[in-house]
Design an enzyme around this catalytic site. Structure first.
Site, PDB file in Angstrom:
ATOM      1  N   CYS A 141      -3.320  -3.157  12.473  1.00 50.61           N
ATOM      2  CA  CYS A 141      -2.140  -4.061  12.345  1.00 50.61           C
ATOM      3  C   CYS A 141      -2.734  -5.367  13.259  1.00 50.61           C
ATOM      4  O   CYS A 141      -2.304  -6.630  13.107  1.00 50.61           O
ATOM      5  CB  CYS A 141      -1.163  -4.253  12.530  1.00 50.61           C
ATOM      6  N   TRP A 168       3.009   8.146  16.139  1.00 50.84           N
ATOM      7  CA  TRP A 168       1.446   8.114  15.153  1.00 50.84           C
ATOM      8  C   TRP A 168       1.588   9.571  14.334  1.00 50.84           C
ATOM      9  O   TRP A 168      -0.105   9.962  13.299  1.00 50.84           O
ATOM     10  CB  TRP A 168       0.468   7.500  16.352  1.00 50.84           C
ATOM     11  N   TYR A 184      -6.909   1.477  17.730  1.00 51.20           N
ATOM     12  CA  TYR A 184      -7.175   1.140  18.554  1.00 51.20           C
ATOM     13  C   TYR A 184      -8.228   1.112  20.252  1.00 51.20           C
ATOM     14  O   TYR A 184      -8.817   0.062  20.523  1.00 51.20           O
ATOM     15  CB  TYR A 184      -5.902   0.614  18.855  1.00 51.20           C
ATOM     16  N   ARG A 207     -12.148 -19.781  27.339  1.00 49.60           N
ATOM     17  CA  ARG A 207     -11.482 -20.203  26.169  1.00 49.60           C
ATOM     18  C   ARG A 207     -12.418 -18.364  25.294  1.00 49.60           C
ATOM     19  O   ARG A 207     -11.374 -18.682  23.650  1.00 49.60           O
ATOM     20  CB  ARG A 207     -11.301 -21.559  24.987  1.00 49.60           C
ATOM     21  N   ARG A 208     -13.013 -17.767  25.770  1.00 44.36           N
ATOM     22  CA  ARG A 208     -13.180 -16.669  24.921  1.00 44.36           C
ATOM     23  C   ARG A 208     -12.239 -15.659  25.598  1.00 44.36           C
ATOM     24  O   ARG A 208     -13.257 -14.189  26.045  1.00 44.36           O
ATOM     25  CB  ARG A 208     -14.921 -16.293  25.262  1.00 44.36           C
ATOM     26  N   ARG A 219       0.878  -1.130  -0.178  1.00 47.67           N
ATOM     27  CA  ARG A 219      -0.259  -0.398   0.028  1.00 47.67           C
ATOM     28  C   ARG A 219       0.632   1.115  -0.122  1.00 47.67           C
ATOM     29  O   ARG A 219       0.883   2.678  -0.699  1.00 47.67           O
ATOM     30  CB  ARG A 219      -0.710  -0.226   1.453  1.00 47.67           C
ATOM     31  N   ALA A 251       7.437   3.458   6.786  1.00 54.87           N
ATOM     32  CA  ALA A 251       7.011   3.375   5.784  1.00 54.87           C
ATOM     33  C   ALA A 251       4.864   3.954   5.996  1.00 54.87           C
ATOM     34  O   ALA A 251       4.406   2.892   6.894  1.00 54.87           O
ATOM     35  CB  ALA A 251       6.643   2.081   4.853  1.00 54.87           C
ATOM     36  N   GLU A 303       2.092   4.283  24.198  1.00 55.73           N
ATOM     37  CA  GLU A 303       1.392   4.252  23.795  1.00 55.73           C
ATOM     38  C   GLU A 303       0.210   2.895  23.579  1.00 55.73           C
ATOM     39  O   GLU A 303      -1.022   3.161  23.694  1.00 55.73           O
ATOM     40  CB  GLU A 303       1.780   3.689  21.909  1.00 55.73           C
ATOM     41  N   HIS A 317       7.345  -8.442   6.986  1.00 56.80           N
ATOM     42  CA  HIS A 317       7.997  -8.257   5.872  1.00 56.80           C
ATOM     43  C   HIS A 317       8.996  -7.153   6.489  1.00 56.80           C
ATOM     44  O   HIS A 317       9.219  -6.570   7.683  1.00 56.80           O
ATOM     45  CB  HIS A 317       6.889  -7.180   5.232  1.00 56.80           C
ATOM     46  N   ILE A 318       9.458  -6.532   5.541  1.00 56.86           N
ATOM     47  CA  ILE A 318      10.725  -5.670   5.978  1.00 56.86           C
ATOM     48  C   ILE A 318      11.095  -5.205   4.286  1.00 56.86           C
ATOM     49  O   ILE A 318      10.639  -5.501   3.540  1.00 56.86           O
ATOM     50  CB  ILE A 318      12.599  -6.334   5.722  1.00 56.86           C
ATOM     51  N   TYR A 319      10.828  -3.875   4.637  1.00 56.32           N
ATOM     52  CA  TYR A 319      10.575  -2.499   3.593  1.00 56.32           C
ATOM     53  C   TYR A 319      11.828  -2.085   2.989  1.00 56.32           C
ATOM     54  O   TYR A 319      12.992  -2.564   3.335  1.00 56.32           O
ATOM     55  CB  TYR A 319      10.116  -1.530   4.006  1.00 56.32           C
ATOM     56  N   ARG A 379      -1.698  -9.000  11.640  1.00 56.07           N
ATOM     57  CA  ARG A 379      -1.704  -9.170  10.287  1.00 56.07           C
ATOM     58  C   ARG A 379      -1.104  -9.248   9.174  1.00 56.07           C
ATOM     59  O   ARG A 379      -0.780  -9.983   8.456  1.00 56.07           O
ATOM     60  CB  ARG A 379      -3.247  -9.026   9.227  1.00 56.07           C
ATOM     61  N   SER A 380      -0.465  -7.650   9.856  1.00 59.31           N
ATOM     62  CA  SER A 380       0.556  -6.831   8.825  1.00 59.31           C
ATOM     63  C   SER A 380       2.059  -6.699  10.198  1.00 59.31           C
ATOM     64  O   SER A 380       1.439  -6.075  10.630  1.00 59.31           O
ATOM     65  CB  SER A 380       0.215  -5.608   8.325  1.00 59.31           C
TER      66      SER A 380
END
Length: 359
Positions: free
Chosen positions: A242, A135, A195, A222-223, A76, A358, A113, A303-305, A262-263
């Site tokens: 993320c 941020w 968040y 378990r919830r 993105r 990024a 944060e 990932h690594i940018y 996720r990211s």
């Protein structure tokens, strides 16, 4: 990996060394050589390696895996990444606090944060009051694209390509206005329902309070879930979450936490996330009268940018120090903790590695 140590067991990066140490990817000592290349034994060196932070070795193992096995992937931001899919790292919180020692980390940023999330806040003013800029970029991007912005950065430019000196000048002016102009702060300091909003008001539900109550009254559930992924609100967020799903687990009087992310900006974001959710586990455990167990980090797109790839390789050459300890002072309840109440003890680390986020 081969590491060179001087007589004081400090790592050196020259031929002026006393010990050449061979360590495997899990941080286990394999061989010790003296400066003449003769294999030797040394209790002091053995102890130095045994005391290295397991958190660092776990992190570095995945870093190496991304570099060696990652595939090129567009993203993105337009910067591009080297990426792998599906990782898991486990950190035993009884073995020390998992703050990386192979590069300097800003604990105040991490704590402020996290407390910002816990308080349900979504305006960057609180963060800026603690000199936390992590941020600001997303709030500034929104301002630059608005009709009110009359600065030097073109409105439709990719923020990641702007001259760094110019960008930092504009960011400094923007942050100053957030701190001094209440109406401007209200309009451009807010990141939308990110968040903190989801933790404390997910469609009217205070997830964090409910979670703590459930841990206290039904620890075998378990919830024990905290979710930041609210499809209805994502279009209004400055950045989609993320770290999206957190599950807690109680066993043998210990509280463990697993995060699904996720990211994963592995060089910049993930070290912060590991430390942040480890602190959250400590805080909730303290609130519920439990000890801490494990923190488990499960990554999706890890990932690594491209603008980080060469810089981050330096971290693989650094021998970890011992893990620091965490102490929480003046604790009454989780909702009244201040950044200055969270204390880091015996944190020794290698120098900061400068990289650009990024946006």
């Amino acid at each position: 990996m081969i590491y060179l140590l001087d007589k004081n067991l400090e790592q050196v990066f020259s031929n002026d060394y006393t010990y050449k140490v061979v360590v495997n990817s899990k941080g286990e000592l394999e061989n010790i050589f003296n400066s003449e290349g003769v294999k030797i034994s040394s209790k002091a060196v053995e102890d130095r390696i045994k005391k290295t932070s397991k958190a660092d070795w776990t992190y570095l193992e995945t870093l190496k895996k991304i570099i060696e096995n990652g595939k090129a992937k567009s993203d993105r931001t337009g910067v591009g990444t080297t990426s792998i899919f599906g990782t898991q790292m486990r950190f035993d919180l009884s073995q020390g606090f998992p703050l990386l020692t192979t590069k300097k980390m800003n604990i105040t940023n991490i704590v402020s944060e996290l407390l910002w999330f816990i308080n349900g806040d979504t305006n960057i003013k609180y963060l800026l009051e603690y000199k936390n800029h992590i941020w600001t970029d997303w709030a500034l991007e929104k301002y630059i694209k608005s009709e009110d912005y009359t600065g030097k950065i073109p409105k439709n430019v990719n923020i990641n390509t702007v001259d760094r000196k110019l960008y930092l000048e504009e960011r400094k002016a923007f942050e100053n206005k957030i701190l001094t102009d209440s109406s401007f702060c209200k309009k451009y300091g807010n990141l939308g329902p990110v968040y903190g909003k989801q933790w404390r008001d997910f469609n009217g539900v205070d997830q964090l309070k409910n979670l703590i109550e459930e841990i206290k009254t039904n620890p075998d559930s378990r919830r024990l879930i905290l979710s930041a992924w609210n499809p209805k609100d994502i279009p209004e967020m400055a950045l989609a979450p993320c770290h999206v799903l957190i599950q807690f687990y109680v066993n043998d009087g210990k509280l463990s936490c697993q995060l699904y992310q996720r990211s994963n900006d592995y060089p910049l974001g993930v070290p912060y996330n590991i430390a942040s959710y480890a602190i959250l586990t400590h805080l909730i455990a303290k609130e519920c009268g439990l000890e801490v167990g494990e923190f488990i980090h499960t990554g999706g797109d890890v990932h690594i940018y491209n603008n980080q790839l060469e810089i981050i390789k330096e971290q693989l050459t650094r021998l970890p120090y011992s893990a620091p300890k965490l102490r929480i002072n003046n604790f009454t309840n989780i909702f009244e903790v201040k950044p200055e109440d969270v204390e880091l003890i015996d944190y020794k680390c290698h120098p900061f590695i400068k990289m650009r986020v990024a946006v």
